[in-house]
Structure formats: C-alpha cells, structure tokens
Scaffold this motif. Sequence first.
Motif, mmCIF file in Angstrom:
data_model
loop_
_atom_site.group_PDB
_atom_site.id
_atom_site.type_symbol
_atom_site.label_atom_id
_atom_site.label_comp_id
_atom_site.label_asym_id
_atom_site.label_seq_id
_atom_site.Cartn_x
_atom_site.Cartn_y
_atom_site.Cartn_z
ATOM 1 N N ALA A 1 -17.612 6.638 -2.559
ATOM 2 C CA ALA A 1 -17.527 5.178 -2.436
ATOM 3 C C ALA A 1 -17.441 4.762 -0.971
ATOM 4 C CB ALA A 1 -16.321 4.656 -3.211
ATOM 5 N N ALA A 2 -16.719 5.539 -0.178
ATOM 6 C CA ALA A 2 -16.588 5.214 1.250
ATOM 7 C C ALA A 2 -17.924 5.386 1.964
ATOM 8 C CB ALA A 2 -15.529 6.113 1.892
ATOM 9 N N ASP A 3 -18.663 6.416 1.633
ATOM 10 C CA ASP A 3 -19.938 6.675 2.299
ATOM 11 C C ASP A 3 -21.023 5.674 1.895
ATOM 12 O OD1 ASP A 3 -18.844 8.825 3.606
ATOM 13 O OD2 ASP A 3 -19.630 10.319 2.185
ATOM 14 N N LYS A 4 -21.108 5.368 0.623
ATOM 15 C CA LYS A 4 -22.217 4.532 0.136
ATOM 16 C C LYS A 4 -21.934 3.038 0.206
ATOM 17 C CE LYS A 4 -24.381 7.906 -2.835
ATOM 18 N NZ LYS A 4 -24.946 8.189 -4.147
ATOM 19 N N ARG A 5 -20.671 2.632 -0.031
ATOM 20 C CA ARG A 5 -20.374 1.205 -0.161
ATOM 21 C C ARG A 5 -19.308 0.687 0.799
ATOM 22 N NH1 ARG A 5 -21.165 3.303 -5.221
ATOM 23 N NH2 ARG A 5 -18.970 3.692 -5.576
ATOM 24 N N ARG A 6 -18.918 1.491 1.807
ATOM 25 C CA ARG A 6 -17.891 1.096 2.765
ATOM 26 C C ARG A 6 -16.597 0.697 2.068
ATOM 27 N NH1 ARG A 6 -21.551 -2.543 3.928
ATOM 28 N NH2 ARG A 6 -20.033 -4.196 4.006
ATOM 29 N N ILE B 1 0.851 -1.187 0.000
ATOM 30 C CA ILE B 1 0.000 0.000 0.000
ATOM 31 C C ILE B 1 0.888 1.239 0.000
ATOM 32 C CG2 ILE B 1 -1.706 1.308 1.303
ATOM 33 C CD1 ILE B 1 -2.789 -1.350 2.281
ATOM 34 N N LEU B 2 0.696 2.081 -1.002
ATOM 35 C CA LEU B 2 1.507 3.289 -1.119
ATOM 36 C C LEU B 2 0.881 4.466 -0.384
ATOM 37 C CD1 LEU B 2 2.447 3.015 -4.891
ATOM 38 C CD2 LEU B 2 3.774 2.281 -2.905
ATOM 39 N N ARG B 3 -0.433 4.681 -0.580
ATOM 40 C CA ARG B 3 -1.117 5.814 0.049
ATOM 41 C C ARG B 3 -2.618 5.654 -0.169
ATOM 42 N NH1 ARG B 3 1.143 7.198 -4.551
ATOM 43 N NH2 ARG B 3 -0.179 7.946 -6.228
ATOM 44 N N PRO B 4 -3.422 6.284 0.676
ATOM 45 C CA PRO B 4 -4.862 6.328 0.391
ATOM 46 C C PRO B 4 -5.131 7.363 -0.705
ATOM 47 C CG PRO B 4 -4.394 7.463 2.436
ATOM 48 C CD PRO B 4 -3.107 6.853 1.989
ATOM 49 N N VAL B 5 -6.151 7.114 -1.496
ATOM 50 C CA VAL B 5 -6.556 8.051 -2.533
ATOM 51 C C VAL B 5 -7.779 8.795 -2.009
ATOM 52 C CG1 VAL B 5 -7.389 8.279 -4.905
ATOM 53 C CG2 VAL B 5 -5.666 6.558 -4.344
ATOM 54 N N ILE B 6 -7.606 10.078 -1.740
ATOM 55 C CA ILE B 6 -8.690 10.887 -1.190
ATOM 56 C C ILE B 6 -9.175 11.837 -2.284
ATOM 57 C CG2 ILE B 6 -9.388 12.458 0.651
ATOM 58 C CD1 ILE B 6 -8.438 9.730 1.666
ATOM 59 N N THR B 7 -10.281 11.469 -2.920
ATOM 60 C CA THR B 7 -10.894 12.292 -3.945
ATOM 61 C C THR B 7 -12.400 12.331 -3.682
ATOM 62 O OG1 THR B 7 -11.222 10.412 -5.419
ATOM 63 C CG2 THR B 7 -9.162 11.623 -5.679
ATOM 64 N N GLU B 8 -13.099 13.123 -4.460
ATOM 65 C CA GLU B 8 -14.549 13.184 -4.313
ATOM 66 C C GLU B 8 -15.175 11.822 -4.616
ATOM 67 O OE1 GLU B 8 -18.292 15.901 -5.918
ATOM 68 O OE2 GLU B 8 -16.263 16.387 -6.524
#
Length: 106
Positions: free
Chosen positions: A28-33, A16-23
């Motif tokens: 995707a995090a809110d709706k589908r965990r 794992i290099l880094r989390p991708v934080i985009t809109e």
Amino acid sequence: MSAATAVKDERLYQVILRPVITEKSTIAADKRRQIVFAVLPDATKREVRQAVEKLFDVKVDSVQVVNVRGKVKRFGRIPGKRSDWKKAYVRLQEGHDIDFLGLAGA
C-alpha cells in the motif's frame, strides 16, 4: 495556550499507537502512498489526520479506518480471543513521505 487546546494536543499524541509494518501495508505504501497505523479504538478520522500531520510534519490527503476483529484462538486446551483493534490507512499528499528508519538522510 488554553486548557482545551492542551487537552486536545495531549489526545493527539495518544491517538497513534504504532505503525503496522506488514507485506500488505508495504505494498500500500509503494503503490498508493498510504501508511498504516494502529490507532486507539475510539479515534476518529479527523483525530488521526491531525495527529499524523502534527507528529510527522506531513500533509494528509485522506484517512480510512478499519475495525479489526480479534481472532478466536485456542491457548492449549483453553479457548480464547485476541483483542479487537482499529487501524488507519493514511494517504499522504504528493511530495510528502514518512521515513520510519531514518535512512533517507544517510
């Protein structure tokens, strides 16, 4: 701990290099965990699953990987190309979450 296990653990810390934080990743995090990570180009789904479970102490439900092709761009008059990279959509099991900001305990 054997030498083969140590090499495997070392590899998991590098997958794992880094989390991708985009809109899009936030939706995707809110709706589908799902959490989105940039991973090594040669990483497999199994390695991504093991790395997330080991690093963040969560249970992974599923992993989807996407190869992202770099865009062809111009740098002034010189044509160039951004690097290709791979991202992984990691779906967490119900009741598990990753808090990147550390605000959950505040």
